[in-house]
Design an enzyme around this catalytic site. Structure first.
Site, PDB file in Angstrom:
ATOM      1  N   ASP A 135       0.810  -1.205   0.000  1.00  0.00           N
ATOM      2  CA  ASP A 135       0.000   0.000   0.000  1.00  0.00           C
ATOM      3  C   ASP A 135       0.847   1.260   0.000  1.00  0.00           C
ATOM      4  OD1 ASP A 135       0.932  -0.262   2.687  1.00  0.00           O
ATOM      5  OD2 ASP A 135      -0.963  -1.145   3.309  1.00  0.00           O
TER       6      ASP A 135
ATOM      7  N   ASN B 114      -8.060  -3.066  14.127  1.00  0.00           N
ATOM      8  CA  ASN B 114      -9.435  -3.400  13.743  1.00  0.00           C
ATOM      9  C   ASN B 114      -9.499  -4.620  12.831  1.00  0.00           C
ATOM     10  OD1 ASN B 114      -8.439  -2.358  11.369  1.00  0.00           O
ATOM     11  ND2 ASN B 114      -9.922  -0.689  11.191  1.00  0.00           N
TER      12      ASN B 114
ATOM     13  N   HIS C  63      -7.588  -5.047  10.049  1.00  0.00           N
ATOM     14  CA  HIS C  63      -7.278  -4.817   8.638  1.00  0.00           C
ATOM     15  C   HIS C  63      -5.932  -5.427   8.258  1.00  0.00           C
ATOM     16  CE1 HIS C  63      -5.223  -0.854   9.886  1.00  0.00           C
ATOM     17  NE2 HIS C  63      -4.297  -1.492   9.209  1.00  0.00           N
TER      18      HIS C  63
ATOM     19  N   GLU D   3      -9.920  -2.206   5.058  1.00  0.00           N
ATOM     20  CA  GLU D   3     -10.634  -1.934   6.291  1.00  0.00           C
ATOM     21  C   GLU D   3     -11.880  -2.832   6.423  1.00  0.00           C
ATOM     22  OE1 GLU D   3      -9.227  -0.197   8.422  1.00  0.00           O
ATOM     23  OE2 GLU D   3      -8.674   1.827   7.802  1.00  0.00           O
TER      24      GLU D   3
END
Length: 242
Positions: free
Chosen positions: A67, A136, A138, A143
């Site tokens: 990313d 979370n 990811h 996400e």
């Protein structure tokens, strides 16, 4: 799934680097999927040491980063281009032409995603994908959501993700709101996935991701479906598995 828990950070770093070195020794043309953030820094340091000792060469390898932030130029100190140069690329013999990172400054972000997907398709398959894990759940910047995108795409970063990354920026408002990320489908196509998780603050999410229901609201839970998943944990991250 091969899950390993290490008593020390150094042992974890050496194990992670050893897996990558072993791959390149047997397959010098290996395609590597690389991650950023604080988690893999120690592994990259060990890779640099191995390269300097003459134990491994990257000159025939290819890499794809997961990313990049949207809007940060490569020379920005918090861009992942800069990160990779600082922690790995400037210290090894990987040709720059084969070190691939999404361009977060592209005028046409959708076109950049298509370009990156084409490069990944041309490479056929990533041999080893390194992953960290977000609080979370990811992976990359994929996400939690009702559905997940397979290929490279633009993602709006959740507030929790931006908060977790704010420590790297001068001010919280400086954290980018969007990123380009490799999709979960591409990640899951890798021959081997190396998931590295550290710290007590990740113990609950890594346990739920690897033992709970498979659901897109915890993207990392899809890793349970992969036939060759290697998980490296420090004792704090792995405490719920004992």
């Amino acid at each position: 799934m091969n899950r390993l828990i290490f008593r020390s950070t150094q042992e974890l770093n050496e194990a992670g680097a050893g897996i990558i070195v072993g791959l390149l020794q047997t397959n010098p043309k290996a395609v590597l999927g690389l991650a950023t953030g604080s988690t893999p820094i120690g592994i990259y340091e060990e890779l640099v040491k191995s390269h300097r000792r003459g134990l491994v060469s990257f000159r025939s390898a290819t890499s794809f980063n997961l990313d990049e932030y949207v809007g940060l130029p490569p020379e920005h100190s918090q861009s992942y281009h800069y990160y990779m140069q600082q922690h790995l690329f400037s210290h090894i013999d990987l040709p720059a032409s084969r070190a691939n990172i999404p361009d977060g400054t592209a005028a046409d972000l959708a076109g950049e995603c298509e370009r990156y997907n084409k490069l990944l398709d041309d490479a056929k398959q990533i041999d080893l994908q390194v992953l960290g894990l977000g609080h979370n759940g990811h992976i990359g910047f994929n996400e939690p959501d009702q559905s997940l995108v397979s290929g490279t795409h633009v993602v709006t970063l959740e507030a929790a993700t931006r908060e977790a990354n704010a420590r790297f920026f001068d001010k919280p408002e400086d954290v980018p709101t969007h990123a380009l990320t490799m999709g979960v489908g591409t990640i899951l196509k890798a021959k081997t996935i190396l998931l590295v998780v550290r710290g007590a603050d990740k113990a609950d999410i890594v346990f739920r991701a690897l033992t709970g229901p498979i659901k897109t609201e915890i993207p990392a839970s899809l890793l349970q479906t992969h036939p060759n998943l290697v998980v490296l944990l420090d004792e704090q991250a792995g405490r719920l598995f004992s």
